[in-house]
Design a protein around this motif. Sequence first.
Motif, PDB file in Angstrom:
ATOM      1  N   THR A 191       2.122  -2.579   8.746  1.00 13.74           N
ATOM      2  CA  THR A 191       2.055  -3.271  10.041  1.00 13.74           C
ATOM      3  C   THR A 191       3.446  -3.794  10.411  1.00 13.74           C
ATOM      4  O   THR A 191       4.142  -4.347   9.556  1.00 13.74           O
ATOM      5  N   THR A 235       0.827  -1.219   0.000  1.00 11.70           N
ATOM      6  CA  THR A 235       0.000   0.000   0.000  1.00 11.70           C
ATOM      7  C   THR A 235       0.859   1.266   0.000  1.00 11.70           C
ATOM      8  O   THR A 235       1.903   1.319   0.660  1.00 11.70           O
ATOM      9  N   SER A 293      -6.438  -0.234  -2.528  1.00  9.24           N
ATOM     10  CA  SER A 293      -7.204  -1.256  -3.262  1.00  9.24           C
ATOM     11  C   SER A 293      -6.629  -1.449  -4.662  1.00  9.24           C
ATOM     12  O   SER A 293      -6.502  -2.580  -5.145  1.00  9.24           O
ATOM     13  N   PHE A 339       0.649   2.678   5.977  1.00 14.98           N
ATOM     14  CA  PHE A 339      -0.039   1.720   6.872  1.00 14.98           C
ATOM     15  C   PHE A 339       0.710   0.389   6.978  1.00 14.98           C
ATOM     16  O   PHE A 339       0.094  -0.692   6.848  1.00 14.98           O
ATOM     17  N   THR A 395     -10.371  -4.699   0.997  1.00 18.69           N
ATOM     18  CA  THR A 395     -11.611  -4.316   1.683  1.00 18.69           C
ATOM     19  C   THR A 395     -12.750  -5.275   1.314  1.00 18.69           C
ATOM     20  O   THR A 395     -12.633  -6.060   0.369  1.00 18.69           O
ATOM     21  N   GLN A 435     -15.375  -4.469  -0.169  1.00 21.58           N
ATOM     22  CA  GLN A 435     -15.795  -4.170  -1.554  1.00 21.58           C
ATOM     23  C   GLN A 435     -14.900  -4.912  -2.544  1.00 21.58           C
ATOM     24  O   GLN A 435     -15.375  -5.441  -3.556  1.00 21.58           O
TER      25      GLN A 435
HETATM   26  C1  LIG Z   1      -4.202  -0.916  10.442  1.00 30.34           C
HETATM   27  C2  LIG Z   1      -3.810  -1.173   9.013  1.00 30.34           C
HETATM   28  C3  LIG Z   1      -2.767  -2.048   8.743  1.00 30.34           C
HETATM   29  C4  LIG Z   1      -2.358  -2.268   7.413  1.00 30.34           C
HETATM   30  N1  LIG Z   1      -1.252  -3.052   7.160  1.00 30.34           N
HETATM   31  C5  LIG Z   1      -0.755  -3.097   5.899  1.00 30.34           C
HETATM   32  C6  LIG Z   1       0.492  -3.758   5.638  1.00 30.34           C
HETATM   33  O1  LIG Z   1       1.117  -4.330   6.535  1.00 30.34           O
HETATM   34  N2  LIG Z   1       0.976  -3.729   4.372  1.00 30.34           N
HETATM   35  C7  LIG Z   1       0.317  -3.116   3.351  1.00 30.34           C
HETATM   36  O2  LIG Z   1       0.807  -3.124   2.220  1.00 30.34           O
HETATM   37  N3  LIG Z   1      -0.875  -2.490   3.564  1.00 30.34           N
HETATM   38  C8  LIG Z   1      -1.416  -2.460   4.814  1.00 30.34           C
HETATM   39  N4  LIG Z   1      -2.603  -1.812   5.049  1.00 30.34           N
HETATM   40  C9  LIG Z   1      -3.302  -1.178   3.951  1.00 30.34           C
HETATM   41  C10 LIG Z   1      -4.631  -1.817   3.590  1.00 30.34           C
HETATM   42  O3  LIG Z   1      -4.419  -3.024   2.916  1.00 30.34           O
HETATM   43  C11 LIG Z   1      -5.408  -0.777   2.750  1.00 30.34           C
HETATM   44  O4  LIG Z   1      -5.798   0.253   3.635  1.00 30.34           O
HETATM   45  C12 LIG Z   1      -6.594  -1.370   2.055  1.00 30.34           C
HETATM   46  O5  LIG Z   1      -6.187  -2.253   1.047  1.00 30.34           O
HETATM   47  C13 LIG Z   1      -7.489  -0.279   1.441  1.00 30.34           C
HETATM   48  O6  LIG Z   1      -6.750   0.649   0.722  1.00 30.34           O
HETATM   49  P1  LIG Z   1      -6.961   2.208   0.995  1.00 30.34           P
HETATM   50  O7  LIG Z   1      -6.910   2.424   2.448  1.00 30.34           O
HETATM   51  O8  LIG Z   1      -5.998   2.941   0.140  1.00 30.34           O
HETATM   52  O9  LIG Z   1      -8.457   2.523   0.512  1.00 30.34           O
HETATM   53  P2  LIG Z   1      -8.906   2.835  -0.991  1.00 30.34           P
HETATM   54  O10 LIG Z   1      -8.355   1.870  -1.940  1.00 30.34           O
HETATM   55  O11 LIG Z   1      -8.673   4.285  -1.256  1.00 30.34           O
HETATM   56  O12 LIG Z   1     -10.480   2.593  -0.870  1.00 30.34           O
HETATM   57  C14 LIG Z   1     -11.355   3.505  -0.197  1.00 30.34           C
HETATM   58  C15 LIG Z   1     -12.761   2.925  -0.217  1.00 30.34           C
HETATM   59  O13 LIG Z   1     -13.198   2.782  -1.573  1.00 30.34           O
HETATM   60  C16 LIG Z   1     -13.585   1.442  -1.806  1.00 30.34           C
HETATM   61  N5  LIG Z   1     -13.225   1.089  -3.168  1.00 30.34           N
HETATM   62  C17 LIG Z   1     -12.015   1.235  -3.770  1.00 30.34           C
HETATM   63  N6  LIG Z   1     -12.060   0.780  -5.036  1.00 30.34           N
HETATM   64  C18 LIG Z   1     -13.318   0.302  -5.227  1.00 30.34           C
HETATM   65  C19 LIG Z   1     -13.988  -0.314  -6.328  1.00 30.34           C
HETATM   66  N7  LIG Z   1     -13.365  -0.590  -7.459  1.00 30.34           N
HETATM   67  N8  LIG Z   1     -15.295  -0.645  -6.172  1.00 30.34           N
HETATM   68  C20 LIG Z   1     -15.936  -0.410  -5.011  1.00 30.34           C
HETATM   69  N9  LIG Z   1     -15.362   0.165  -3.936  1.00 30.34           N
HETATM   70  C21 LIG Z   1     -14.063   0.510  -4.034  1.00 30.34           C
HETATM   71  C22 LIG Z   1     -12.810   0.620  -0.786  1.00 30.34           C
HETATM   72  O14 LIG Z   1     -13.445  -0.627  -0.559  1.00 30.34           O
HETATM   73  C23 LIG Z   1     -12.857   1.541   0.400  1.00 30.34           C
HETATM   74  O15 LIG Z   1     -14.095   1.391   1.050  1.00 30.34           O
HETATM   75  C24 LIG Z   1      -3.050  -1.629   6.355  1.00 30.34           C
HETATM   76  C25 LIG Z   1      -4.132  -0.770   6.638  1.00 30.34           C
HETATM   77  C26 LIG Z   1      -4.497  -0.535   7.937  1.00 30.34           C
HETATM   78  C27 LIG Z   1      -5.646   0.424   8.211  1.00 30.34           C
END
Ligand SMILES: Cc1cc2nc3c(=O)[nH]c(=O)nc-3n(C[C@H](O)[C@H](O)[C@H](O)COP(=O)(O)OP(=O)(O)OC[C@H]3O[C@@H](n4cnc5c(N)ncnc54)[C@H](O)[C@@H]3O)c2cc1C
Length: 382
Positions: free
Chosen positions: A158, A126, A132, A156, A366, A368
């Motif tokens: 971990t 990420t 996503s 983010f 997520t 979704q």
């Molecule tokens: C506590 C924590 C620990 C984590 N640990 C790690 C880690 O160790 N390594 C790592 O690489 N990542 C890590 N992550 C990242 C995590 O995998 C991402 O936060 C997650 O994949 C979502 O990405 P984003 O936050 O950028 O949300 P976005 O991708 O910006 O999405 C925002 C919203 O839009 C929705 N959305 C996006 N695209 C679509 C679509 N095509 N159709 C419908 N809905 C959609 C999503 O479901 C979400 O609800 C961590 C996150 C957290 C909060």
Amino acid sequence: MNFELSDELVTLRDAVRKFAQEVIAPNARAWDRDGDIPDEVYGQLGELGLMGLAVPAELNGSGLSQLGSTVVIEEIARHCGATALMLCAHNGLCISHLLVAASDEQKRRYLPKLATGEHIGAWGLTETTCGSDAAALQTTAVADGNEWVINGNKMFITNGGKADLFVIMAVTDPGGERGRNISAFLVESGTKGLLVGNKEDKMGVRASNTVPLTFEDLRVPKGNLCGRLGEGYKDAMKVLNGGRASIAALSVGLGRGALEEALAYAQQRETFGKLLVEHQAVQFMLADMAVDVDAARLLVRRAATLRDAGESSRIEAAIAKLFASEMATRAALNAIQICGGYGYMKDMPVERYMRDAKLMEIGEGTSQIQRLVIARWLLDED
Ligand SMILES: Cc1cc2nc3c(=O)[nH]c(=O)nc-3n(C[C@H](O)[C@H](O)[C@H](O)COP(=O)(O)OP(=O)(O)OC[C@H]3O[C@@H](n4cnc5c(N)ncnc54)[C@H](O)[C@@H]3O)c2cc1C
């Protein structure tokens, strides 16, 4: 498909359950409050074999199947989602990427210390601009003589503030085909140009360590490419398929915790001259929670068993993760409701389970994104 646990796994489950009850449960609230898992706990988890769940025995690991790993994660998550998440990132992401893609030499160099808990692992996909849509990542790795020069960021991550080893995905062919232009690199902590940001102040899983990373002309030797050039994204997706079953198992642990706490409370709280558990409305809530937990565990075991048999478990892992994570939030909310005002207080663990459970609907894809994966499979669009 047989979902019975072998005698060995039952023995392991009982040992981990005892450890979780005796060492983790009494401290989880304080770790949540302080936003940290004390360093000695990593060593204790290592002694139990939980820091190298799937690592082969000859490299100091426990050599467990994915089914075995999910059993362990459920037991830890029953009392502390944050400790379970730390284990998931260390085992299910960092170590898993090494097991999927690393050379024998890289495995021999890094896995023995990771497996004992002497070293901690993290995994970075990420970025600030993409989660996503991970194939859109912008961190680059450019070859320069015998080295790769990495620039960009990760968000983010971990275990990032504690890690000794990071697996980092970066674009190695900027003009290349999407998803086939990304490679994975092994980055050791302390490498010049690796900047570890401040710990995030999170809603839940607070004791797990989450940080942003910045790479400024970070140089790693050519030999730190992990897997084949251009296959980092493909390998990351394989890792995530396994990781999703682990997050689903973590969710089962939280859901089970919510059920067990609510049941215990309802068996001793009286209202209107009866124990809570004697009110049919409360019984029905508990029954629904029990069905939910059981169904989620069966989905986890199906995904893990398929993976252990070497069969594709991509859809089954997505189904398990989607159902189990949403189940855990539902169960935790119902547990708070059954416990009334006391459930809303930090003296009871159910409010922590709710905060922890919500992350499971977000991390490692997520809800979704899981629905997208399942819908594409239904529509035969893969
Ligand atoms: C506590 C924590 C620990 C984590 N640990 C790690 C880690 O160790 N390594 C790592 O690489 N990542 C890590 N992550 C990242 C995590 O995998 C991402 O936060 C997650 O994949 C979502 O990405 P984003 O936050 O950028 O949300 P976005 O991708 O910006 O999405 C925002 C919203 O839009 C929705 N959305 C996006 N695209 C679509 C679509 N095509 N159709 C419908 N809905 C959609 C999503 O479901 C979400 O609800 C961590 C996150 C957290 C909060």
